[in-house]
Design a protein around this motif. Structure first.
Motif, mmCIF file in Angstrom:
data_model
loop_
_atom_site.group_PDB
_atom_site.id
_atom_site.type_symbol
_atom_site.label_atom_id
_atom_site.label_comp_id
_atom_site.label_asym_id
_atom_site.label_seq_id
_atom_site.Cartn_x
_atom_site.Cartn_y
_atom_site.Cartn_z
ATOM 1 N N SER A 136 0.824 -1.207 0.000
ATOM 2 C CA SER A 136 0.000 0.000 0.000
ATOM 3 C C SER A 136 0.857 1.255 0.000
ATOM 4 O O SER A 136 0.559 2.221 -0.713
ATOM 5 C CB SER A 136 -0.951 -0.006 1.194
ATOM 6 N N VAL A 137 1.913 1.255 0.776
ATOM 7 C CA VAL A 137 2.825 2.404 0.773
ATOM 8 C C VAL A 137 3.392 2.605 -0.625
ATOM 9 O O VAL A 137 3.420 3.733 -1.143
ATOM 10 C CB VAL A 137 3.941 2.229 1.825
ATOM 11 N N ALA A 138 3.828 1.539 -1.276
ATOM 12 C CA ALA A 138 4.391 1.639 -2.630
ATOM 13 C C ALA A 138 3.350 2.160 -3.619
ATOM 14 O O ALA A 138 3.669 3.002 -4.466
ATOM 15 C CB ALA A 138 4.925 0.277 -3.078
ATOM 16 N N LEU A 139 2.118 1.673 -3.523
ATOM 17 C CA LEU A 139 1.061 2.147 -4.423
ATOM 18 C C LEU A 139 0.829 3.640 -4.231
ATOM 19 O O LEU A 139 0.789 4.398 -5.208
ATOM 20 C CB LEU A 139 -0.243 1.386 -4.169
ATOM 21 N N HIS A 140 0.677 4.083 -2.996
ATOM 22 C CA HIS A 140 0.414 5.500 -2.751
ATOM 23 C C HIS A 140 1.569 6.382 -3.229
ATOM 24 O O HIS A 140 1.341 7.431 -3.839
ATOM 25 C CB HIS A 140 0.102 5.723 -1.271
ATOM 26 N N ARG A 141 2.781 5.942 -3.013
ATOM 27 C CA ARG A 141 3.934 6.718 -3.494
ATOM 28 C C ARG A 141 3.956 6.753 -5.023
ATOM 29 O O ARG A 141 4.252 7.785 -5.619
ATOM 30 C CB ARG A 141 5.237 6.154 -2.946
ATOM 31 N N ALA A 142 3.648 5.627 -5.672
ATOM 32 C CA ALA A 142 3.641 5.571 -7.141
ATOM 33 C C ALA A 142 2.587 6.506 -7.726
ATOM 34 O O ALA A 142 2.793 7.088 -8.789
ATOM 35 C CB ALA A 142 3.399 4.136 -7.615
ATOM 36 N N PHE A 145 1.273 10.329 -3.865
ATOM 37 C CA PHE A 145 1.080 10.718 -2.475
ATOM 38 C C PHE A 145 2.451 10.895 -1.815
ATOM 39 O O PHE A 145 3.391 10.165 -2.122
ATOM 40 C CB PHE A 145 0.315 9.638 -1.706
ATOM 41 N N THR A 146 2.555 11.853 -0.914
ATOM 42 C CA THR A 146 3.781 12.064 -0.146
ATOM 43 C C THR A 146 3.501 11.812 1.335
ATOM 44 O O THR A 146 2.404 12.102 1.821
ATOM 45 C CB THR A 146 4.327 13.489 -0.342
ATOM 46 N N PRO A 147 4.493 11.285 2.049
ATOM 47 C CA PRO A 147 4.283 10.999 3.472
ATOM 48 C C PRO A 147 4.198 12.281 4.295
ATOM 49 O O PRO A 147 4.892 13.253 4.019
ATOM 50 C CB PRO A 147 5.509 10.176 3.862
ATOM 51 N N LEU A 148 3.318 12.251 5.291
ATOM 52 C CA LEU A 148 3.143 13.388 6.197
ATOM 53 C C LEU A 148 3.680 13.106 7.583
ATOM 54 O O LEU A 148 4.254 13.955 8.225
ATOM 55 C CB LEU A 148 1.655 13.730 6.340
ATOM 56 N N GLY A 149 3.413 11.920 8.075
ATOM 57 C CA GLY A 149 3.813 11.566 9.428
ATOM 58 C C GLY A 149 3.095 10.307 9.854
ATOM 59 O O GLY A 149 2.339 9.710 9.085
ATOM 60 N N TRP A 166 0.411 8.526 7.462
ATOM 61 C CA TRP A 166 -0.493 9.381 6.694
ATOM 62 C C TRP A 166 0.222 9.950 5.473
ATOM 63 O O TRP A 166 1.388 10.331 5.540
ATOM 64 C CB TRP A 166 -1.044 10.506 7.571
ATOM 65 N N PHE A 167 -0.524 9.962 4.363
ATOM 66 C CA PHE A 167 -0.016 10.437 3.080
ATOM 67 C C PHE A 167 -0.963 11.488 2.530
ATOM 68 O O PHE A 167 -2.162 11.463 2.807
ATOM 69 C CB PHE A 167 0.099 9.272 2.099
ATOM 70 N N GLU A 168 -0.421 12.379 1.690
ATOM 71 C CA GLU A 168 -1.179 13.494 1.142
ATOM 72 C C GLU A 168 -0.918 13.609 -0.357
ATOM 73 O O GLU A 168 0.192 13.337 -0.820
ATOM 74 C CB GLU A 168 -0.716 14.768 1.853
ATOM 75 N N LEU A 169 -1.957 14.027 -1.080
ATOM 76 C CA LEU A 169 -1.830 14.269 -2.518
ATOM 77 C C LEU A 169 -2.529 15.576 -2.846
ATOM 78 O O LEU A 169 -3.704 15.770 -2.494
ATOM 79 C CB LEU A 169 -2.481 13.129 -3.312
ATOM 80 N N ALA A 170 -1.822 16.481 -3.534
ATOM 81 C CA ALA A 170 -2.432 17.730 -3.980
ATOM 82 C C ALA A 170 -3.407 17.430 -5.114
ATOM 83 O O ALA A 170 -3.146 16.589 -5.966
ATOM 84 C CB ALA A 170 -1.364 18.720 -4.449
ATOM 85 N N LEU A 171 -4.531 18.106 -5.098
ATOM 86 C CA LEU A 171 -5.535 17.973 -6.155
ATOM 87 C C LEU A 171 -5.631 19.300 -6.883
ATOM 88 O O LEU A 171 -5.393 20.345 -6.275
ATOM 89 C CB LEU A 171 -6.882 17.586 -5.554
ATOM 90 N N PRO A 172 -5.956 19.339 -8.172
ATOM 91 C CA PRO A 172 -6.281 18.180 -8.970
ATOM 92 C C PRO A 172 -5.056 17.307 -9.214
ATOM 93 O O PRO A 172 -3.915 17.779 -9.238
ATOM 94 C CB PRO A 172 -6.833 18.737 -10.276
ATOM 95 N N TYR A 173 -5.333 16.063 -9.420
ATOM 96 C CA TYR A 173 -4.313 15.025 -9.589
ATOM 97 C C TYR A 173 -3.593 15.191 -10.913
ATOM 98 O O TYR A 173 -4.218 15.339 -11.950
ATOM 99 C CB TYR A 173 -5.002 13.659 -9.527
ATOM 100 N N ALA A 174 -2.288 15.164 -10.849
ATOM 101 C CA ALA A 174 -1.449 15.148 -12.050
ATOM 102 C C ALA A 174 -0.714 13.819 -12.056
ATOM 103 O O ALA A 174 0.110 13.563 -11.189
ATOM 104 C CB ALA A 174 -0.466 16.310 -12.050
ATOM 105 N N LYS A 175 -1.036 12.965 -13.002
ATOM 106 C CA LYS A 175 -0.458 11.618 -13.081
ATOM 107 C C LYS A 175 1.070 11.703 -13.157
ATOM 108 O O LYS A 175 1.607 12.390 -14.023
ATOM 109 C CB LYS A 175 -1.033 10.913 -14.299
ATOM 110 N N PRO A 176 1.774 10.993 -12.222
ATOM 111 C CA PRO A 176 3.236 11.018 -12.287
ATOM 112 C C PRO A 176 3.757 10.366 -13.567
ATOM 113 O O PRO A 176 3.140 9.441 -14.087
ATOM 114 C CB PRO A 176 3.679 10.200 -11.064
ATOM 115 N N ARG A 177 4.874 10.851 -14.034
ATOM 116 C CA ARG A 177 5.512 10.219 -15.206
ATOM 117 C C ARG A 177 6.175 8.936 -14.740
ATOM 118 O O ARG A 177 6.819 8.901 -13.717
ATOM 119 C CB ARG A 177 6.548 11.149 -15.807
ATOM 120 N N SER A 178 5.995 7.869 -15.528
ATOM 121 C CA SER A 178 6.648 6.614 -15.154
ATOM 122 C C SER A 178 7.664 6.184 -16.160
ATOM 123 O O SER A 178 7.845 6.716 -17.170
ATOM 124 C CB SER A 178 5.641 5.505 -14.934
#
Length: 178
Positions: A136-142, A145-149, A166-178
């Motif tokens: 789950s951590v790997a999915l959220h990072r991919a 999402f960035t870790p908060l604490g 806890w993880f956070e993602l700024a919206l609107p979502y911008a798909k990361p480049r892979s």
């Protein structure tokens, strides 16, 4: 279906007929995992109120991955907190059937959920992950999402205390480049 089988799945809004499968998926994690801090399995009628607060549009959504009429997983966005100042923030959740894990389905569900949320008046998405949960951590990072604490020993299940990262993602979502 094995974890190595890749099955095409349609991502669509959840419908009431999905509720038995959604309940079965969730109960797997209730009884055998630290992924949720619920400790007692639910009946389908018990989950009706949970299901009813989701809509096909708006900030509180329920999307399912469906392969030939079988629900393989789901992703949700829910209110972060009940106070009005939190209305532009959501908490996201994702659960997949155990035999559908590791096939990229979680990422597809999350990307569809976040693409829909991009059309809403939202500022941030948050996810709490009971750790350890490397997948789950790997999915959220991919996803971006960035870790908060971490809330230390915030939940007790299976006779021990668990941390929640806890993880956070700024919206609107911008798909990361892979």
């Amino acid at each position: 279906m094995s974890a190595t089988t890749v099955t095409p799945a349609a991502i669509r809004p959840g419908v009431l007929g999905d509720l038995p499968a959604l309940t079965e998926i969730y109960n797997h994690y209730v009884t055998g995992s630290n992924a949720t801090f619920d400790v007692t399995p639910f009946s389908v009628p018990d989950r009706q109120a949970w299901f009813d607060h989701y809509a096909a549009t708006g900030p509180h959504r329920l999307l399912v991955a469906d392969a030939d009429g079988e629900v393989l997983g789901y992703a949700t966005s829910s209110p972060l907190r009940p106070k009005p100042a939190y209305d532009t923030s959501v908490e996201t959740t994702i659960y997949c059937r155990p035999d559908a894990v590791g096939q990229g389905l979680g990422r597809r569900l999350y990307e569809a959920l976040l693409a829909g949320l991009a059309r809403e008046d939202l500022h941030r998405a948050y996810a709490g992950i009971a750790v350890p949960n490397d997948a789950s951590v790997a999915l959220h990072r991919a996803i971006g999402f960035t870790p908060l604490g971490t809330y230390r020993e915030v939940g007790r299940k299976f006779g021990r205390y668990w941390d929640v990262a806890w993880f956070e993602l700024a919206l609107p979502y911008a798909k990361p480049r892979s």
